[in-house]
Write an enzyme that holds these catalytic residues in place. Sequence first.
Site, PDB file in Angstrom:
ATOM      1  N   ASP A  63     -70.846   5.569 -40.481  1.00 49.12           N
ATOM      2  CA  ASP A  63     -70.119   6.844 -40.410  1.00 49.12           C
ATOM      3  C   ASP A  63     -70.757   7.838 -39.452  1.00 49.12           C
ATOM      4  O   ASP A  63     -71.865   7.621 -38.957  1.00 49.12           O
ATOM      5  CB  ASP A  63     -69.997   7.450 -41.821  1.00 49.12           C
ATOM      6  CG  ASP A  63     -71.328   7.444 -42.581  1.00 49.12           C
ATOM      7  OD1 ASP A  63     -72.374   7.256 -41.949  1.00 49.12           O
ATOM      8  OD2 ASP A  63     -71.297   7.631 -43.807  1.00 49.12           O
ATOM      9  N   ASP A 132     -71.636  11.374 -55.868  1.00 45.62           N
ATOM     10  CA  ASP A 132     -70.273  11.219 -56.391  1.00 45.62           C
ATOM     11  C   ASP A 132     -69.777   9.771 -56.262  1.00 45.62           C
ATOM     12  O   ASP A 132     -68.593   9.497 -56.447  1.00 45.62           O
ATOM     13  CB  ASP A 132     -69.302  12.185 -55.678  1.00 45.62           C
ATOM     14  CG  ASP A 132     -69.225  11.946 -54.172  1.00 45.62           C
ATOM     15  OD1 ASP A 132     -69.895  11.011 -53.667  1.00 45.62           O
ATOM     16  OD2 ASP A 132     -68.486  12.693 -53.501  1.00 45.62           O
ATOM     17  N   HIS A 134     -69.884   7.955 -53.467  1.00 43.58           N
ATOM     18  CA  HIS A 134     -69.358   7.552 -52.152  1.00 43.58           C
ATOM     19  C   HIS A 134     -70.258   6.530 -51.471  1.00 43.58           C
ATOM     20  O   HIS A 134     -71.474   6.521 -51.653  1.00 43.58           O
ATOM     21  CB  HIS A 134     -69.048   8.746 -51.245  1.00 43.58           C
ATOM     22  CG  HIS A 134     -70.213   9.475 -50.663  1.00 43.58           C
ATOM     23  ND1 HIS A 134     -70.408  10.823 -50.834  1.00 43.58           N
ATOM     24  CD2 HIS A 134     -71.231   9.065 -49.872  1.00 43.58           C
ATOM     25  CE1 HIS A 134     -71.487  11.200 -50.172  1.00 43.58           C
ATOM     26  NE2 HIS A 134     -72.016  10.146 -49.592  1.00 43.58           N
ATOM     27  N   GLU A 139     -65.101   9.047 -49.928  1.00 51.12           N
ATOM     28  CA  GLU A 139     -65.210   9.952 -51.063  1.00 51.12           C
ATOM     29  C   GLU A 139     -64.305   9.480 -52.214  1.00 51.12           C
ATOM     30  O   GLU A 139     -63.442   8.621 -52.013  1.00 51.12           O
ATOM     31  CB  GLU A 139     -64.790  11.366 -50.624  1.00 51.12           C
ATOM     32  CG  GLU A 139     -65.692  11.981 -49.568  1.00 51.12           C
ATOM     33  CD  GLU A 139     -67.032  12.473 -50.127  1.00 51.12           C
ATOM     34  OE1 GLU A 139     -67.540  11.889 -51.100  1.00 51.12           O
ATOM     35  OE2 GLU A 139     -67.565  13.446 -49.560  1.00 51.12           O
TER      36      GLU A 139
END
Length: 255
Positions: A63, A132, A134, A139
């Site tokens: 990413d 979270d 990810h 996400e």
Amino acid sequence: MEIVIQPTAAAATTLAARLFVKAIRQKPACVLGLATGSTPLALYRELIALNLDWRNVTTFNLDEYVGLSPEHSQSYYRFMQETLFQHVTIDKRNIHIPDGLAEDILKFCADYETRIVEAGGIDIQLLGIGTDGHIGFNEPTSSLASRTRLKTLTPQTRRDNARFFGSEDEVPHHCITMGIGTILDARQCVLLAFGKNKAHAVADAVEGAVRAMNPASALQMHPNMTVFLDEDAASELRLADYYRWVYENKPERAD
Ligand code: GLP
């Protein structure tokens, strides 16, 4: 899914690093999927120290933030140069990192997928995990079949990553990330997680339901997946003792 729990992050890192060393030594032209964040830093240091032959290795990063130039202090391009690529013999032409300044992001993402396929697919993919759940920057509520694309970061991820920027306001809202489907296509996946702040996301990913609210839970569907944890990151696993026993009593140790 194999769960390897070690007393310290350093011990877990050393075991994970062995899988990458093996990949590079067994297949000098292997294709590595690489990750950023603080978690893989020690693994990169271990790989650098071994003076491996990277000349034929190809890499694809997960990413990048949209809007950051490669020179920006927090771009993942710069992170990778400084923490790994400048210190190994990799051919620059074999390095692939999403371009945060791409003018046509849709086309860039489609081309990134094509380049992975043309390289022969990713042999081994390194992953961290967000608090979270990810992976990459997929996400919660990301499609479990998603491919490389533009994503919007959650407030939680922007808060978590604010520590690297001057303030939360400076953390970009958008990113380009390989999709969960892209990650699942790798022949092997290795996830590292250390520290108490990852314990909940890890337990949910490993022992919870496979669901888009915890993107890392999709890795339960991967046939060759190892999770390396320190005791803190493993602290919410219900079956931790079972995983320890399994690892210590492996009939044939892979390492
Ligand atoms: C970022 C990256 C992820 C990484 C995660 C965890 O959001 N895009 O690839 O796994 O942060 O980072 P850290 O290892 O610093 O906890």
